[in-house]
Design a protein around this motif. Structure first.
Motif, mmCIF file in Angstrom:
data_model
loop_
_atom_site.group_PDB
_atom_site.id
_atom_site.type_symbol
_atom_site.label_atom_id
_atom_site.label_comp_id
_atom_site.label_asym_id
_atom_site.label_seq_id
_atom_site.Cartn_x
_atom_site.Cartn_y
_atom_site.Cartn_z
ATOM 1 N N VAL A 291 69.424 -67.593 8.320
ATOM 2 C CA VAL A 291 69.642 -68.204 6.719
ATOM 3 C C VAL A 291 69.977 -66.952 6.001
ATOM 4 C CG1 VAL A 291 68.087 -69.174 5.128
ATOM 5 C CG2 VAL A 291 67.961 -69.825 7.580
ATOM 6 N N LYS A 292 69.706 -65.899 6.244
ATOM 7 C CA LYS A 292 70.105 -64.746 5.328
ATOM 8 C C LYS A 292 71.818 -64.514 5.424
ATOM 9 C CE LYS A 292 69.162 -59.838 4.482
ATOM 10 N NZ LYS A 292 68.281 -58.812 4.860
ATOM 11 N N SER A 293 72.234 -64.531 6.808
ATOM 12 C CA SER A 293 73.541 -64.268 6.937
ATOM 13 C C SER A 293 74.365 -65.573 6.279
ATOM 14 C CB SER A 293 73.870 -64.129 8.416
ATOM 15 O OG SER A 293 73.672 -65.422 9.261
ATOM 16 N N LEU A 294 73.973 -66.698 6.320
ATOM 17 C CA LEU A 294 74.657 -67.814 5.458
ATOM 18 C C LEU A 294 74.484 -67.808 4.206
ATOM 19 C CD1 LEU A 294 73.455 -70.826 7.924
ATOM 20 C CD2 LEU A 294 75.922 -69.797 7.898
ATOM 21 N N ARG A 295 73.250 -67.227 3.425
ATOM 22 C CA ARG A 295 73.077 -67.176 2.162
ATOM 23 C C ARG A 295 74.138 -65.720 1.814
ATOM 24 N NH1 ARG A 295 72.052 -70.072 -1.541
ATOM 25 N NH2 ARG A 295 70.039 -70.675 -0.250
ATOM 26 N N SER A 296 74.529 -64.950 2.270
ATOM 27 C CA SER A 296 75.404 -63.889 2.167
ATOM 28 C C SER A 296 76.790 -64.327 2.196
ATOM 29 C CB SER A 296 75.399 -62.575 3.195
ATOM 30 O OG SER A 296 76.324 -61.852 3.197
ATOM 31 N N LEU A 297 77.210 -65.177 3.226
ATOM 32 C CA LEU A 297 78.342 -65.859 3.202
ATOM 33 C C LEU A 297 78.486 -66.764 1.806
ATOM 34 C CD1 LEU A 297 80.988 -66.569 4.768
ATOM 35 C CD2 LEU A 297 79.710 -68.575 5.854
ATOM 36 N N GLN A 298 77.655 -67.543 1.476
ATOM 37 C CA GLN A 298 77.779 -68.339 0.333
ATOM 38 C C GLN A 298 77.736 -67.537 -0.916
ATOM 39 O OE1 GLN A 298 75.135 -69.089 -2.259
ATOM 40 N NE2 GLN A 298 76.526 -70.458 -3.174
ATOM 41 N N MET A 299 77.185 -66.769 -0.850
ATOM 42 C CA MET A 299 76.970 -65.655 -2.099
ATOM 43 C C MET A 299 78.562 -65.096 -2.298
ATOM 44 S SD MET A 299 74.340 -65.981 -3.874
ATOM 45 C CE MET A 299 74.535 -64.591 -4.927
ATOM 46 N N ASN A 300 79.342 -64.553 -1.297
ATOM 47 C CA ASN A 300 80.361 -63.842 -1.286
ATOM 48 C C ASN A 300 81.761 -64.664 -1.227
ATOM 49 O OD1 ASN A 300 79.525 -60.961 -1.474
ATOM 50 N ND2 ASN A 300 78.655 -61.412 0.774
ATOM 51 N N CYS A 301 81.410 -65.585 -0.840
ATOM 52 C CA CYS A 301 82.694 -66.862 -0.759
ATOM 53 C C CYS A 301 82.232 -68.351 -0.942
ATOM 54 C CB CYS A 301 83.087 -67.002 0.681
ATOM 55 S SG CYS A 301 83.526 -65.477 1.875
ATOM 56 N N PRO A 302 82.188 -68.067 -2.478
ATOM 57 C CA PRO A 302 81.790 -69.493 -3.083
ATOM 58 C C PRO A 302 82.778 -70.389 -2.960
ATOM 59 C CG PRO A 302 82.303 -68.061 -4.815
ATOM 60 C CD PRO A 302 82.468 -67.176 -3.447
ATOM 61 N N ASP A 303 84.263 -70.212 -2.769
ATOM 62 C CA ASP A 303 85.200 -71.057 -3.088
ATOM 63 C C ASP A 303 85.634 -71.871 -1.786
ATOM 64 O OD1 ASP A 303 85.796 -70.236 -5.644
ATOM 65 O OD2 ASP A 303 87.053 -68.588 -5.126
ATOM 66 N N ILE B 233 81.263 -78.125 10.814
ATOM 67 C CA ILE B 233 80.132 -77.544 11.957
ATOM 68 C C ILE B 233 79.977 -78.656 12.896
ATOM 69 C CG2 ILE B 233 77.595 -77.196 11.815
ATOM 70 C CD1 ILE B 233 77.649 -77.582 8.454
ATOM 71 N N ALA B 234 79.848 -77.992 14.352
ATOM 72 C CA ALA B 234 79.693 -78.479 15.365
ATOM 73 C C ALA B 234 78.415 -78.086 16.067
ATOM 74 C CB ALA B 234 80.595 -78.272 16.321
ATOM 75 N N ASP B 235 77.895 -78.882 16.951
ATOM 76 C CA ASP B 235 76.776 -78.580 17.638
ATOM 77 C C ASP B 235 75.395 -78.332 16.564
ATOM 78 O OD1 ASP B 235 77.943 -78.472 20.090
ATOM 79 O OD2 ASP B 235 78.020 -76.311 19.877
ATOM 80 N N LEU B 236 75.286 -79.389 15.789
ATOM 81 C CA LEU B 236 74.102 -79.493 14.770
ATOM 82 C C LEU B 236 72.964 -79.133 15.421
ATOM 83 C CD1 LEU B 236 74.493 -79.675 11.587
ATOM 84 C CD2 LEU B 236 74.049 -82.177 12.016
ATOM 85 N N ILE B 237 72.744 -79.440 16.601
ATOM 86 C CA ILE B 237 71.215 -79.432 17.106
ATOM 87 C C ILE B 237 70.760 -77.900 16.956
ATOM 88 C CG2 ILE B 237 72.021 -78.853 19.295
ATOM 89 C CD1 ILE B 237 69.199 -80.953 18.797
ATOM 90 N N PHE B 238 71.644 -77.081 16.539
ATOM 91 C CA PHE B 238 71.328 -75.706 16.551
ATOM 92 C C PHE B 238 70.950 -75.240 15.170
ATOM 93 C CE2 PHE B 238 73.769 -75.286 20.363
ATOM 94 C CZ PHE B 238 72.767 -74.868 21.255
ATOM 95 N N MET B 239 70.990 -76.236 14.263
ATOM 96 C CA MET B 239 70.792 -75.935 12.682
ATOM 97 C C MET B 239 69.690 -76.484 11.971
ATOM 98 S SD MET B 239 73.558 -74.271 12.007
ATOM 99 C CE MET B 239 74.093 -74.320 10.218
ATOM 100 N N ASN B 240 68.763 -75.916 11.718
ATOM 101 C CA ASN B 240 67.553 -76.257 10.920
ATOM 102 C C ASN B 240 67.925 -76.706 9.445
ATOM 103 O OD1 ASN B 240 67.557 -73.946 9.675
ATOM 104 N ND2 ASN B 240 66.197 -73.104 11.135
ATOM 105 N N ILE B 241 66.893 -77.252 8.580
ATOM 106 C CA ILE B 241 66.874 -77.794 7.459
ATOM 107 C C ILE B 241 67.307 -76.907 6.478
ATOM 108 C CG2 ILE B 241 64.507 -78.008 7.070
ATOM 109 C CD1 ILE B 241 66.925 -80.351 5.530
ATOM 110 N N ARG B 242 66.777 -75.405 6.530
ATOM 111 C CA ARG B 242 67.049 -74.387 5.702
ATOM 112 C C ARG B 242 68.454 -74.124 5.823
ATOM 113 N NH1 ARG B 242 63.074 -69.815 6.841
ATOM 114 N NH2 ARG B 242 64.132 -68.853 5.287
#
Length: 432
Positions: free
Chosen positions: A127-139, A145-154
Motif C-alpha cells: 500500500v505504501k508503494s502505491l501511495r507513493s505512486l499516487q502522490m508522485n504521478c497524479p496525472d 489492472i490484471a489478476d485482481l485477486i492479489f489486490m485487497n480493498i486498501r
C-alpha cells in the motif's frame, strides 16, 4: 599557349567550414532521434554528451513511447531503465509475473509525467508503494489492472485516488469486496471502462450506470454467468455511450435476450462476443435500438437457417461502414451476401471461418460502391476464380485471402498486374 583558369573558386583550408552532427539545431536532432527505439534513447544517446542527453529527454520523443519489459527481464534492469526515463509516459508491466514494491516505488520517484500504467496485481506491491505512486504521478489517465485477486480493498482505494483517470481496465475475479461499487463512487472523469470477469450485483451495476452516465463513452463488459443479463436495461442511463462491447452474453445454443436492449442511438461501435443463437424476432428490436452504428463485429453467433438476419440489419442499420463476421455459423451464404448491397456506405468487410461463402459472393460484392477493404480467412470454398472477378474492381485497396487453400500463383500474379496499387495479403501456401 596559356592554360585557361578554372571558373571554380579555390577555397583555402582556413576558409573551409567543418560541419558535424553537433552543429545541427535541436529540432533536427529531435527528428533524427525519433527513429530510435526506447532502449537506444535510454542506453545509448543519453551517454554521448550533455547536449544529446537534454535533447533525448524532449517531450516530443517520449510522447508515443511505451516501456513494456518482458517476463525474462530482471527486476534490477527494470529499475535502472526507469531511473533513466524521467520523461516516460506509458509503462506496461502486464508481462511481468511479479511486480515488486521497489519497481512501483521507483516508477513513482523517477517518472513524474506518467500517463498510462498497465500492471498485473501482485502480493509484493505494498500500500505504501502505491501511495507513493499516487502522490508522485497524479496525472495518470489510463490504468489497467490484471489478476485482481492479489489486490485487497486498501490497495484498490489508493488507486481510486487517481482523480484524473479517464480509462480504467479491470481484469480478474475478486469476491472479497465490491469493485464495481468502488468504481462508481470514485473516478469522476471516467470515460472508458472495461470490466472483465469482475463479479457484481444488479444493485452495483445500476449504481455504476447512474453515476457514470454523463461521461462514459466506451464500455466493455465480459460476463461470466447468466445473471449478468441485468446489464442490458441499465445501459439506457449512458446517454453519451459511443462504443459498446459485450462478451460472453450467454452460453451456446441459447437465445440472446435482445428484447432487453434499450434504445441507444449514440452508439456507433458494437461488438458481441461469445453469443448463442440469434433469433430474428429478437434481432428486429435489437437492430432498431442501434440504428446509428457504423461498426458491427459479431463473434461466435449462430442463426437458424431459415432466419435471414443479414437482410434485417442491412435495412435497419444503413450507416454501417465496417462489418466483421467471425465464426458466425449459418449467418452467411452467397444469397445473403447480396443483401449487403443495401449498405451503400460499407467500406470494410471481414469474414472468418465461413464455409458457405463461394466465388458467387464476389460478384455481388463488386456492386458495393464504397468497398475498399475485403478480408477472407479460412473460407475453404473460395477459389482462384474470385481473384479474377475482383480484378475488375479498381476501387479495392486491401484484399486478404488467408488460409484459403484453392488459390494459385498464376491467379495471384494476374491480380497484381491488373491492380498494381492493391495491397494483397496471402498467408496460406499458394499452389504453383
Amino acid at each position: 599557349m596559356r592554360r585557361r583558369k578554372s571558373a571554380r573558386t579555390r577555397i583555402s583550408s582556413r576558409e573551409m567550414v567543418t560541419t558535424s552532427i553537433h552543429a545541427l539545431p535541436e529540432e533536427v536532432l529531435i527528428i533524427i532521434f525519433s527513429y530510435c527505439s526506447y532502449s537506444e534513447l535510454v542506453d545509448c544517446l543519453q551517454f554521448v554528451c550533455t547536449r544529446w542527453q537534454q535533447v533525448s529527454r524532449s517531450k516530443l520523443l517520449w510522447k508515443n513511447l511505451v516501456y513494456a519489459p518482458g517476463a525474462d527481464v530482471r527486476e534490477r534492469d527494470i529499475i535502472v531503465k526507469l531511473r533513466r526515463s524521467p520523461r516516460l509516459q506509458a509503462v506496461d508491466f502486464s508481462m511481468q509475473v511479479e511486480v515488486s514494491a521497489d519497481m512501483v516505488r521507483t516508477l513513482g520517484q523517477s517518472c513524474h509525467e506518467l500517463r498510462v500504467l498497465h500492471f498485473a496485481g501482485s502480493q509484493d506491491v505494498s500500500v505504501k508503494s502505491l501511495r507513493s505512486l499516487q502522490m508522485n504521478c497524479p496525472d495518470i489517465e489510463e490504468l489497467s489492472i490484471a489478476d485482481l485477486i492479489f489486490m485487497n480493498i486498501r490497495k484498490v482505494k489508493v488507486l481510486a485516488d487517481f482523480t484524473r483517470m479517464k480509462t480504467l481496465i479491470v481484469k480478474g475475479i475478486n469476491k472479497r469486496y465490491d469493485t464495481v461499487e468502488l468504481i462508481a463512487n470514485e473516478f469522476p472523469h471516467l470515460e472508458h471502462l472495461e470490466l472483465r470477469n469482475v463479479l457484481f450485483t444488479k444493485k452495483d451495476l445500476e449504481h455504476l450506470m447512474e453515476r457514470k452516465q454523463d461521461h462514459l463513452s466506451v464500455l466493455t463488459l465480459c460476463c461470466s454467468t447468466r445473471d449478468h443479463y441485468c446489464v442490458l436495461p441499465y445501459l439506457s442511463h449512458c446517454t453519451h455511450l459511443k462504443s459498446l462491447t459485450l462478451e460472453r452474453l450467454c452460453r451456446h445454443f441459447e437465445l440472446l435476450p435482445f428484447e432487453a436492449f434499450p434504445n441507444l442511438p449514440t452508439v456507433s461501435f458494437l461488438m458481441l462476443t461469445f453469443g448463442g443463437f440469434l433469433n430474428i424476432s429478437y434481432c428486429k428490436a435489437f437492430f432498431k435500438s442501434f440504428s446509428q452504428i457504423k461498426e458491427l463485429h459479431l463473434f461466435l453467433c449462430q442463426v437458424y437457417e431459415s432466419d435471414d438476419i443479414i437482410s434485417l440489419f442491412a435495412r435497419e442499420c444503413p450507416l454501417l461502414q465496417k462489418i466483421t463476421f467471425n465464426k458466425c455459423y449459418g449467418l452467411l451464404n452467397d444469397q445473403r451476401v447480396m443483401e449487403l448491397l443495401f449498405l451503400k456506405q460499407l467500406k470494410s468487410l471481414t469474414i472468418i471461418s465461413d464455409h458457405n461463402i463461394t466465388d458467387k459472393a464476389m460478384e455481388y460484392l463488386q456492386n458495393l460502391p464504397n468497398l475498399r477493404y475485403l478480408s477472407f480467412y479460412h473460407c475453404d470454398h473460395i477459389t482462384e476464380k474470385s481473384l479474377k472477378i475482383l480484378s475488375d474492381f479498381p476501387k479495392l485497396e486491401f484484399l486478404e485471402f488467408s488460409h484459403c487453400k484453392r488459390m494459385s500463383k498464376k491467379s495471384v500474379m494476374y491480380l497484381k498486374r491488373k491492380l498494381p496499387h492493391l495491397l494483397l495479403r496471402m498467408e496460406n501456401p499458394i499452389r504453383t
